[in-house]
Structures are given as C-alpha cells and as structure tokens.
Scaffold this active site. Structure first.
Site, mmCIF file in Angstrom:
data_model
loop_
_atom_site.group_PDB
_atom_site.id
_atom_site.type_symbol
_atom_site.label_atom_id
_atom_site.label_comp_id
_atom_site.label_asym_id
_atom_site.label_seq_id
_atom_site.Cartn_x
_atom_site.Cartn_y
_atom_site.Cartn_z
ATOM 1 N N LYS A 192 0.813 -1.223 0.000
ATOM 2 C CA LYS A 192 0.000 0.000 0.000
ATOM 3 C C LYS A 192 0.851 1.279 0.000
ATOM 4 O O LYS A 192 0.422 2.295 -0.543
ATOM 5 C CB LYS A 192 -0.968 -0.007 1.183
ATOM 6 C CG LYS A 192 -1.866 -1.247 1.252
ATOM 7 C CD LYS A 192 -2.641 -1.494 -0.033
ATOM 8 C CE LYS A 192 -3.270 -2.877 -0.053
ATOM 9 N NZ LYS A 192 -3.835 -3.247 -1.366
ATOM 10 N N LYS A 217 -4.166 11.126 7.702
ATOM 11 C CA LYS A 217 -5.247 11.851 8.373
ATOM 12 C C LYS A 217 -6.454 10.921 8.373
ATOM 13 O O LYS A 217 -6.754 10.289 7.359
ATOM 14 C CB LYS A 217 -5.560 13.123 7.577
ATOM 15 C CG LYS A 217 -6.706 13.938 8.121
ATOM 16 C CD LYS A 217 -6.243 14.845 9.231
ATOM 17 C CE LYS A 217 -7.413 15.586 9.884
ATOM 18 N NZ LYS A 217 -6.948 16.238 11.137
ATOM 19 N N LEU A 233 -10.172 10.359 8.040
ATOM 20 C CA LEU A 233 -11.383 11.032 7.573
ATOM 21 C C LEU A 233 -12.566 10.412 8.320
ATOM 22 O O LEU A 233 -12.732 9.196 8.327
ATOM 23 C CB LEU A 233 -11.539 10.871 6.060
ATOM 24 C CG LEU A 233 -10.343 11.347 5.210
ATOM 25 C CD1 LEU A 233 -10.632 11.151 3.728
ATOM 26 C CD2 LEU A 233 -10.004 12.801 5.492
ATOM 27 N N HIS A 261 -17.315 5.635 0.384
ATOM 28 C CA HIS A 261 -16.362 4.810 -0.372
ATOM 29 C C HIS A 261 -16.772 4.886 -1.844
ATOM 30 O O HIS A 261 -17.818 4.374 -2.220
ATOM 31 C CB HIS A 261 -16.384 3.364 0.119
ATOM 32 C CG HIS A 261 -15.589 2.409 -0.717
ATOM 33 N ND1 HIS A 261 -14.521 1.684 -0.222
ATOM 34 C CD2 HIS A 261 -15.692 2.056 -2.017
ATOM 35 C CE1 HIS A 261 -14.012 0.941 -1.195
ATOM 36 N NE2 HIS A 261 -14.715 1.141 -2.284
ATOM 37 N N HIS A 280 -15.910 -4.316 6.756
ATOM 38 C CA HIS A 280 -15.145 -4.231 5.515
ATOM 39 C C HIS A 280 -15.645 -5.176 4.440
ATOM 40 O O HIS A 280 -14.943 -5.439 3.469
ATOM 41 C CB HIS A 280 -13.643 -4.400 5.780
ATOM 42 C CG HIS A 280 -13.140 -3.404 6.783
ATOM 43 N ND1 HIS A 280 -13.126 -2.050 6.543
ATOM 44 C CD2 HIS A 280 -12.701 -3.556 8.050
ATOM 45 C CE1 HIS A 280 -12.681 -1.414 7.611
ATOM 46 N NE2 HIS A 280 -12.425 -2.301 8.557
ATOM 47 N N ARG A 285 -7.883 -6.393 -9.886
ATOM 48 C CA ARG A 285 -8.711 -7.516 -10.337
ATOM 49 C C ARG A 285 -10.075 -7.013 -10.782
ATOM 50 O O ARG A 285 -10.422 -5.858 -10.579
ATOM 51 C CB ARG A 285 -8.934 -8.478 -9.162
ATOM 52 C CG ARG A 285 -9.649 -7.774 -8.006
ATOM 53 C CD ARG A 285 -10.115 -8.671 -6.900
ATOM 54 N NE ARG A 285 -10.993 -7.959 -5.992
ATOM 55 C CZ ARG A 285 -10.618 -7.188 -5.001
ATOM 56 N NH1 ARG A 285 -9.330 -7.008 -4.758
ATOM 57 N NH2 ARG A 285 -11.502 -6.564 -4.242
HETATM 58 C C1 MV4 Z 1 -9.469 5.144 5.971
HETATM 59 C C2 MV4 Z 1 -10.570 5.618 6.682
HETATM 60 C C3 MV4 Z 1 -10.532 6.929 7.134
HETATM 61 N N1 MV4 Z 1 -9.449 7.685 6.901
HETATM 62 N N2 MV4 Z 1 -8.414 5.942 5.752
HETATM 63 C C4 MV4 Z 1 -10.977 0.624 5.535
HETATM 64 C C5 MV4 Z 1 -10.540 -0.429 4.590
HETATM 65 C C6 MV4 Z 1 -9.440 0.116 3.785
HETATM 66 N N3 MV4 Z 1 -9.690 -0.151 2.425
HETATM 67 C C7 MV4 Z 1 -9.394 1.562 4.077
HETATM 68 N N4 MV4 Z 1 -10.330 1.809 5.142
HETATM 69 C C8 MV4 Z 1 -10.469 3.045 5.676
HETATM 70 N N5 MV4 Z 1 -9.429 3.898 5.472
HETATM 71 C C9 MV4 Z 1 -8.420 7.191 6.212
HETATM 72 N N6 MV4 Z 1 -7.349 7.965 5.991
HETATM 73 C C10 MV4 Z 1 -11.659 4.761 6.891
HETATM 74 C C11 MV4 Z 1 -11.600 3.458 6.393
HETATM 75 C C12 MV4 Z 1 -12.788 2.661 6.621
HETATM 76 C C13 MV4 Z 1 -13.620 2.274 5.560
HETATM 77 C C14 MV4 Z 1 -13.320 2.594 4.243
HETATM 78 C C15 MV4 Z 1 -14.125 2.208 3.212
HETATM 79 C C16 MV4 Z 1 -15.297 1.503 3.479
HETATM 80 C C17 MV4 Z 1 -15.623 1.166 4.765
HETATM 81 C C18 MV4 Z 1 -14.793 1.545 5.821
HETATM 82 C C19 MV4 Z 1 -15.136 1.215 7.120
HETATM 83 C C20 MV4 Z 1 -14.314 1.593 8.150
HETATM 84 C C21 MV4 Z 1 -13.138 2.311 7.895
#
Ligand code: MV4
Length: 448
Positions: A116, A201, A203, A208, A235, A291
């Site tokens: 990542k 940071k 958020l 998404h 997730h 994918r």
């Molecule tokens: C984050 C975030 C808030 N801020 N990054 C969760 C899975 C991974 N793909 C990235 N994720 C997140 N990254 C920052 N800087 C919150 C999440 C996250 C989330 C993201 C997408 C869909 C559902 C989620 C559920 C919890 C946290």
C-alpha cells in the site's frame, strides 16, 4: 483470441466467466476441489478437472495444481476471478514461467498495488489525489508522533501489507498514538509477516467511491465511472450502486480522467479499481485493486458492456472494443450481495438448498451458482449470489430491487435477503444519504 482458458475460481464468478467465454467462442475449463464436484461452474464449463481436497490452500490456491490443469487441458490462459489467486504476483510469475497467459495485469503491477505504501507513492507521482499523511513508511514511534502532530489528529495507522481493513488502527489523539502504532505493526506482522506501517489523516465521515478503469497494456486506458460501496459491514460490501448518488458529471469526469491517465501511463493491462474516500466533494486515494471486482455488474449495467469480454480481448492482445467517448451512462444500477448467513450476527450458514427461484423481468440480473438441491459447502466464502437491478433512474432501480427481492426464493439456509427488505425501507437508503459508518450504526440499532 484464445481457443481455451482455465477459470481458477468457483461459484458465481466462475459461472460469470464461463458465460463470457461461451459468447466469445472460447472453450472454458473449470477447476474444482473434491467438495465442489457438483458445483454449477463444473456443470456449465466445457471441461472440468479436479485439483485437490476441499481446503482452498490445497486446491483453488495451489499454483502446482492449477498449472498442471492447464498443461493437461491445453488451456492457454487463466482467468482468476476475484479473491483466491487474483492478486497474487508470484502466481502470475509462475504462469509466465510456464508460458500461460494471466488474464489481468502484470506481476509487477500487482506487486506495486499490493504494497500500500508503494501503491500510494506510485499514484501520488501519477497525479492522483491522496489522503494527507506520511511520505512512505513510518519506522519508529517518534516518527509517528511527529507525523501525528504535523497532520493533526485523528490519524489512522495502516499496515503497508494490509488492505480491506486489516492492520488498521485509529489514534484519536496524541495520547492514543503509542498503543495504535504498536498494535498496527503487530497486526501487520502477524497477518502478513510485514510490520511496515504508514500514517494518514483519519477522515471521519467519508463515502467509499471507487473508479473502474481498464487498460489495454499498450498505453491506452479508459474509465467507466464510479461505484458507491459505502454500505459495508466489517469491511465487507453489502450493497453497491452506480452511478454514485452524490457524484456529479463534473466530479466524475475530473476524477475519471485522473484515473485513466494514471493507468495509461503505467501501461496497465485489464480491469482495475481505484478506491477513494470521498468527503466534502474531494477524492482521496486509498488503494487500487488489480482484479475484476464482485460488484462489476453495476458498471456493466449502466454502460451496457461486458467487462469479462474486455479482459479476454486485452489479455489476447486485442484492443478494447470501445473508446472513452463511446462510454455513456444509461440509468442507475444497484447490486445486493446474497450471503448464506444467519442474522443478526452474520454467521455463515452452509447447507442444502431446498428451493431456489431467481427473479426475472426487465432490468433484473441474478448472478448465482445456486440450483435446487445444491449443497453449499462449509469451506468457502458465504456469497451465494448477487442480485443486480437496472432502472432509468435511482428511484426506479430501488423499486425494481424491492420487486425482484420479493420474487427471489432461497430456501434451506438462512440468507441476507431479509436485511435488504429492511434496508430498502430506510430513508437514508432511499435518498442515498449514507457514509461508510451508516450501516454499522443501523445494524447496532436494528438487529442487536
Ligand atoms: C481510511 C478511513 C478513514 N481515513 N483511511 C478501511 C478499509 C481500507 N480499504 C481503508 N479503510 C479506511 N481507510 C483514512 N485515511 C476509513 C476506512 C474505513 C472504511 C473505508 C471504506 C469503506 C468502509 C470503511 C469502514 C471503516 C473504515
């Protein structure tokens, strides 16, 4: 075009690939574990070959078994589906060593996006907007504390080998940093054998949003707009839709061009998804998936194209069958994931299907490998089907989804179907006014 390909997967996605092959005049080889001898993908493919015992590690994840199956059947290429070996760079390399084509990007691109930190560095250099945070890895707690102060709390510490939510810890304040930093590193080490972490940071209330891209491997690429996948539980996506309810044509064109330009520059081959968090009308890159995704049908519905067909074309050296200008959004599509799970705790519920009836009619697609009498084995993912609807606009798609869910019969096991009836009654789902945390909160209030 290939004469024959092997599908290194099972369930609905294996069937999905068989269907594209049949329409293209490409012969398909199914592989299966001993637990899947009676599976629909085995019945529907032109040929089938058993590759091992039930455990995925010894069947669907076995390089040697899958490569042997290619040699025996004369398959020229492998479609990996999603999950299993679909993002395994070493597998792609092993296929290459045996002169078998992988239907997807290069091993190098898979490796780049799998780490990542490397993925973020690469995307940043390609002009993709990223979440503010550390430049690369954060080796020590002192570095983490300095970056926390610079970026401003809350921050999130993420394992570079993570993704999909594993190895992530939030530090709400400086006081949380020590604990969060060490536990993210420990989780990364335990889960992936890699304790490198980076910081962003945090958020608090994003959506998404993911952009579908497609490259021809020769420097040409297109984007196919976005999907909003904000409705997730632990997730795991539960409902996905396209276009995104809060993405304007201007936002789409701007981020879409950034994404297609980025993948064109790296000569990316095949389907890819660039994931963003979207907050206050800004996009922040988080990860790229190299994918075809579970939720690809909503994109297929609104653009009227077959993404698996395009994957086969590109892998065989042909151009994409459309240009960016020809891609026009038609209406709205929503997918719900039907899992064999028992509510309220979503515990997997394998067993025998006593009755299965798929809904039909205008704008309804059911991707499922179920049939009457099928026994869902206990060894694999609990996804048993995807119901995808398409309407002229979002309200029509929502009404069609309710109607189609009413026709769907899956008896013999518990499923997530009742969840969708309940969700469709919610104001936030009807209006599209939700973020990544909405579903978890709703489940706590309504299912506990
Ligand atoms: C984050 C975030 C808030 N801020 N990054 C969760 C899975 C991974 N793909 C990235 N994720 C997140 N990254 C920052 N800087 C919150 C999440 C996250 C989330 C993201 C997408 C869909 C559902 C989620 C559920 C919890 C946290």
């Amino acid at each position: 075009m290939f004469d024959k390909i092997l599908i290194a997967n099972r369930g609905e996605i294996a069937l999905r690939v068989v269907r594209a092959c049949r329409e293209m005049g490409v012969k398909s080889v199914a592989v299966h574990s001993t637990a899947d001898s009676d599976a629909m993908h085995v019945r529907m493919a032109d040929e089938a070959i058993c590759i091992g015992p039930p455990s995925s590690a010894q069947s669907y994840l076995s390089f040697a078994s899958i490569i042997a199956a290619c040699e025996i059947t004369g398959a020229q290429a492998v479609h990996p589906g999603y999950g299993f070996l679909s993002e395994n760079a070493a597998f792609v390399q092993a296929l290459e060593d045996h002169d078998i084509k992988f239907i997807g990007p290069t091993a190098a691109d898979i490796w780049t996006m799998g780490d990542k930190i490397t993925a973020k560095d690469t995307m940043k250099a390609l002009g993709v907007p990223c979440v503010p945070g550390s430049a690369g890895g954060v080796p020590t707690l002192e570095d983490a504390q300095r970056i926390g102060a610079e970026v401003g709390y809350p921050v999130i510490i993420k394992a570079t080998a993570g993704g999909g939510g594993r190895g992530m810890k939030v530090a709400q304040t400086a006081a949380d940093m020590e604990q969060a930093f060490h536990s993210a590193r420990a989780e990364g080490k335990a889960a992936f054998g890699n304790d490198e972490v980076y910081i962003e940071k945090y958020l608090t209330t994003p959506r998404h949003i993911e952009i579908q891209v497609f490259g021809d491997g020769k420097g040409n690429a297109v984007h196919l707009g976005e999907r909003d996948c904000s409705l997730q539980r632990r997730h795991q996506k539960v409902l996905e839709e396209a276009p995104g309810p809060c993405i304007t044509p201007e936002l789409r064109e701007r981020i879409g061009k950034v994404c297609s330009d980025a993948v064109a520059k790296i000569n990316y081959a095949g389907a890819g998804t660039i994931e963003f968090l979207f907050e206050n009308d800004e996009f922040y890159f988080i990860e790229m998936n190299t994918r075809l995704q579970v939720e690809h049908p909503v994109t297929e519905a609104i653009f009227g194209i077959d993404l698996v067909r395009e994957q086969l074309r590109v892998a065989s050296g042909m151009p994409l069958s459309f240009t960016q200008d020809e891609l026009v959004i038609n209406g709205h599509s929503i997918e719900v994931r039907i899992n064999a799970e028992k509510l309220p705790d979503f515990r997997p519920c394998p067993g025998q299907i006593t009755q299965f009836h798929a809904p039909g009619g205008l704008g309804v697609r059911m991707d499922s490998a179920l049939y009457d009498g099928y026994r869902i084995p206990p060894y694999y993912d609990s996804l048993i089907g995807k119901l995808i609807v398409h309407g002229r606009d979002r309200p029509e798609a929502l009404a069609r989804l309710e109607r189609a869910l009413g026709e769907l019969i899956v008896d013999g096991v518990d499923t997530t179907i009742p969840l969708f009836h309940a969700l469709l009654a919610e104001e936030a789902v009807q209006t599209g006014d939700y973020n990544i945390h909405w579903l978890e909160h709703w489940l706590k209030e309504n299912l506990a």
